[in-house]
Design a protein around this motif. Structure first.
Motif, PDB file in Angstrom:
ATOM      1  N   LEU A 224      35.138  40.870  45.916  1.00  0.00           N
ATOM      2  CA  LEU A 224      36.240  40.929  44.645  1.00  0.00           C
ATOM      3  C   LEU A 224      36.143  42.470  45.049  1.00  0.00           C
TER       4      LEU A 224
ATOM      5  N   HIS B 131      33.990  36.005  37.082  1.00  0.00           N
ATOM      6  CA  HIS B 131      35.284  35.734  38.525  1.00  0.00           C
ATOM      7  C   HIS B 131      36.158  36.041  37.946  1.00  0.00           C
TER       8      HIS B 131
ATOM      9  N   ASP C  55      39.218  39.404  38.843  1.00  0.00           N
ATOM     10  CA  ASP C  55      40.508  38.471  39.948  1.00  0.00           C
ATOM     11  C   ASP C  55      41.489  38.936  39.269  1.00  0.00           C
TER      12      ASP C  55
END
Length: 163
Positions: free
Chosen positions: A7, A129, A133
């Motif tokens: 990421l 996450h 994202d």
């Protein structure tokens, strides 16, 4: 490769130095672009400066969350900026945007892998996450707008003989 490293690399790509997905990035589009171009309003579209500062607002807000543990950004304020009136203001903004983006990427890299699936601030926001994202996707969305608006503004300036 750990998900936080993936990421962080994807975030750097869209903001700082990548070309794989969009063949450009924010810094490529913004650095060296003059104040007139970035502050020209094209029809009803946002200006390039407003879109860049909008993305920076969220980066800066997430940096604050990672440092202090509170999420103080609000969508309703994400386009509230004082007018950009001088080239040095724009140049200083680009430097700050670049530094804050690198700080954000570094903080992503420092997140423990087990945190990536934990709740981010509140369960309604999902995991770390998912939010990181989503930030990357948000950046690509506005990067596309910046690229198109820049082309439209430059074309209009050429037609009017102002460049």
């Amino acid at each position: 490769m750990k998900s936080n490293d993936v990421l962080a690399a994807r975030f750097r790509e869209v903001i700082l130095n990548g070309t794989w997905i969009a063949n450009t990035n924010f810094m490529d589009q913004l650095t060296g672009t003059d104040l007139v171009t970035v502050t020209t309003k094209y029809e009803s579209l946002n200006t390039i400066a407003d879109l860049a500062r909008h993305i920076h607002y969220y980066i800066n807000g997430l940096n604050g969350f990672f440092r202090e543990g509170t999420l103080d950004i609000r969508d309703q304020f994400s386009f509230d900026f004082a007018p950009m009136e001088r080239q040095d203001q724009w140049d200083d903004f680009i430097v700050q945007f670049n530094e804050d983006a690198e700080d954000f990427a570094a903080m992503i890299e420092q997140l423990p892998e087990e945190r990536m699936q934990q709740v981010f601030v509140d369960a309604k926001y999902g995991s770390y996450h998912r939010n990181i994202d989503a930030m990357i996707e948000h950046c690509y969305y506005h990067l596309g707008q910046v690229v198109l608006i820049k082309k439209l503004v430059i074309s209009e300036h050429k037609e009017n003989g102002s460049i």
